[in-house]
Enzyme design. Sequence first.
Site, short mmCIF file in Angstrom:
data_model
loop_
_atom_site.label_atom_id
_atom_site.label_comp_id
_atom_site.label_asym_id
_atom_site.label_seq_id
_atom_site.Cartn_x
_atom_site.Cartn_y
_atom_site.Cartn_z
N ASP A 178 13.20 2.09 18.46
CA ASP A 178 11.76 2.04 18.17
C ASP A 178 11.20 3.45 17.97
O ASP A 178 11.93 4.35 17.54
CB ASP A 178 11.06 1.31 19.33
CG ASP A 178 9.89 0.47 18.85
OD1 ASP A 178 8.95 1.08 18.29
OD2 ASP A 178 9.90 -0.76 19.02
N HIS A 204 3.83 2.08 19.36
CA HIS A 204 4.65 0.88 19.10
C HIS A 204 5.81 0.74 20.09
O HIS A 204 6.02 -0.32 20.67
CB HIS A 204 5.16 0.96 17.66
CG HIS A 204 5.81 -0.29 17.13
ND1 HIS A 204 7.14 -0.57 17.34
CD2 HIS A 204 5.32 -1.32 16.41
CE1 HIS A 204 7.42 -1.73 16.75
NE2 HIS A 204 6.34 -2.19 16.17
N SER A 246 6.98 -7.80 15.56
CA SER A 246 7.34 -6.68 16.44
C SER A 246 7.03 -6.97 17.90
O SER A 246 7.73 -6.50 18.79
CB SER A 246 6.53 -5.43 16.06
OG SER A 246 7.15 -4.72 15.05
#
Length: 750
Positions: free
Chosen positions: A147, A211, A535
């Site tokens: 990630d 994220h 996601s």
Amino acid sequence: MGSRVMKLSQKLPFLATFLCICLNTATITIASSANERQVYIVYMGEVQEERTILMDAHHSLLTETIGDEKIARDSKIHSYGRSFNGFAARLLPHEAELLSKKEGVISVFPNRVQHLLTTRSWDFIGVRKELKRNYLIESNIIVGLLDTGVWIESKSFNDKGLGPPPRKWKGTCVKGVNFTGCNKKVIGAQYFDINQRITPEEATPVDTEGHGTHTASTAAGIAVEGASLYGIGEGTARGGVPSARIASYKVCWGIGCEDVNILAGFDAAIDDGVDIISASIGGMARSLTQDPIAIGSFHAAKKGILTVCAGGNEGPDMETIQNVAPWILTVAASTTDRRLEAIVKLGNGDTISGMAINTYEPQKEFYPLTSGAHAGNVSGDILGNVSACDIGTLSADKVKGKIVFCQGAGSETIIQDLGGIGTIMTYNDNPDFAAAPATMGSYVSFGGGQRIEKYINSTSSAQAVIYKTRAVNAVGPAIASFSSRGPQALCPAILKPDLAAPGVNILAAYSGLTTLTGQEDDQRVVDYNIASGTSMACPHVSGAAAFVKSFHPNWSPAAIKSALMTTTKRMKIKPVGAELASGSGLIRPMAALHPGLVYDVDTTSYLSYLCKQGYKDSDIALLMGSKSFNCSNIPQAKGADGLNYPSMHVQVNSTESTISATFYREVTNVGFPISVYKATVKPPKGLSISVTPDILIFNHLYQKLCFKVTVTGGFSLRKSWYLSGSLTWTDFRHRVRSPIFVSPYTTLYS
Ligand SMILES: *[C@@H]1O[C@H](CO)[C@@H](O)[C@H](O)[C@H]1NC(C)=O
Ligand SMILES: *[C@@H]1O[C@H](CO)[C@@H](O)[C@H](O)[C@H]1NC(C)=O
Ligand SMILES: *[C@@H]1O[C@H](CO)[C@@H](O)[C@H](O)[C@H]1NC(C)=O
Ligand SMILES: *[C@@H]1O[C@H](CO)[C@@H](O)[C@H](O)[C@H]1NC(C)=O
Ligand SMILES: *[C@@H]1O[C@H](CO)[C@@H](O)[C@H](O)[C@H]1NC(C)=O
Ligand SMILES: *[C@@H]1O[C@H](CO)[C@@H](O)[C@H](O)[C@H]1NC(C)=O
């Protein structure tokens, strides 16, 4: 192609706020010409030699191809070789072509850029906070995330009470700017920038995007009481396995996730000793030997590591599903039972329900209101749609200090730049998730928009207020409109996505090095943020897989996947797609702990599957790391799909009117040692399904029994473009359900 690009760019501004960096757009290829060197990946299968020998071999191969020793040395930028064999080099197109024909090379492909595709969510799928867990085993489980890195300062990564890292852990913790080291929760942190795009100041495993922190805490964050985004969605934020460890592999940067880095992440994670790999990354479908996620996850599966991936955010269009390799667990995004509402009230007392993450508490009863149609710049040469507030169409003095209503979405920042204090936009498609405008704002339906416009037109002193968002109950779950749909062309017989998990309005930890919207002028730096996307669904399943593994440490990746798939809850799908949108259904991790039977798949089965798919003997030999391989010498893959998959899918020619397909399956008893399972089928309309035998009698644990499923009958795919049925095995305690799905080959419905 043309129309697809148009569509994406039209959608982009709207989605960009919604999914921010989780947005999963088409793959970008870095442009090149015949005499310009470009980064390619040369993939060579299983590691067969020591690393130094392997590096020498890479060098000789390059020298042989390029013809000049020095250029060859300069052109190589990285050798993989911890978990699989291969290298990355700057090559000319003809050199890449030459290399692809060399002995020992499986594939050569250009480096591309791929994209990144909670509180209540775990309760919603039945995993209660108070649950009895296997703490000791759970704390030995390591979830590896590919990630944007991790922001270890988050409360979700506090390591209080955890012991030292598990003994099997071989990974490292790299220090860097804003990252002083790991702890007992985040035990590993590395970053990969093989293509050397970043500056020395950026060379750090820290998450500057949010994220990676969001996904890591969703999978394995500890429980943090009273987490919320400005009071929105308040509750206990927690991951699926609060005692498990996190290993962070930063492979995504501002521009996205380059293939060379994704491969480096897998190369390290597999060898470091992680148990589950979570990758909320996706791109265009590519052949299995040219896709870094398919390659990495194959080598992971061989080592007993399950890879869980996001299925993509390009729905509701069909044929958009990504990460479809049969050894990957591919995840769709569902809504939960919570909706985020930001109500608009007009000066005439009318209220309109809207959807948004609006963190601003109004300071006044009302604010002046206008619309794009009324705020046009009449003196300018207006190019563009003034009602939609397109750039350059509005007059700053008519917008300043006002809430502006625009048709469509995507002009939020334009209004903000012109001095507007708020935005009301209409949404285009199916708004099942909330976006976060940078200023006060909401998104209303087309009908709601009409009411607002009518009111604006009816008065010279229009005014409105937008209330702060509150979470309200909604009917759920449903597959999110943005969640990518099947069918897929790469492994057409495999039904993808595999299953669904919450991926809409998920509250989870965020990075302190970015803002709520990611925009620099946004003042709101938040500890917890709400995001939507496959996601966000992916780490729910990674956490669930780790949870199942903590109860069944010896289960294979395919067994864990089967347990999660056969115990799901069927879902309503809107607007289209049925099982092509949801796969087997919504995960129920508690049920997955006791699946009764599992559909297991070993490496040999994957190989016979690849044989059936037409992969060359020599390539399969390299995948396995053996000298030679002969498809005729292993059991031949039988049936419509050739794999012991927990779901069944047959794609048929829409010009045909009869079908006859057989699936061969084998189930392993993981329930009661002595048990009797009976088959129940729900055939799709017009078809009949037979199961032989339809009773399975087990007399010991881990016993394997075979059966076959035959689907026959006449049908018309023109009337209904898919047919949906199921097979369920039941004893008195377990229900083991597999969807049986029929869909047409081509692009009938696009
Ligand atoms: C490090 O943190 C400082 C202060 O928050 C910030 O200005 C800087 O951009 C950060 N750099 C990186 C690479 O994270
Ligand atoms: C209107 O457009 C003209 C030309 O594009 C521009 O110079 C002017 O600043 C605009 N007026 C306002 C009030 O935004
Ligand atoms: C302006 O944009 C809106 C929203 O996208 C659309 O409904 C409308 O038809 C457009 N008007 C023109 C003149 O193109
Ligand atoms: C409101 O007025 C604008 C500008 O005159 C016009 O384009 C629009 O159609 C009107 N809308 C409604 C709902 O009356
Ligand atoms: C593969 O095995 C079959 C049967 O054992 C044999 O006939 C065939 O020649 C072998 N192929 C190769 C390329 O060795
Ligand atoms: C479907 O059937 C048509 C007509 O029989 C044939 O031309 C076509 O190749 C078939 N397509 C596939 C994918 O089998």
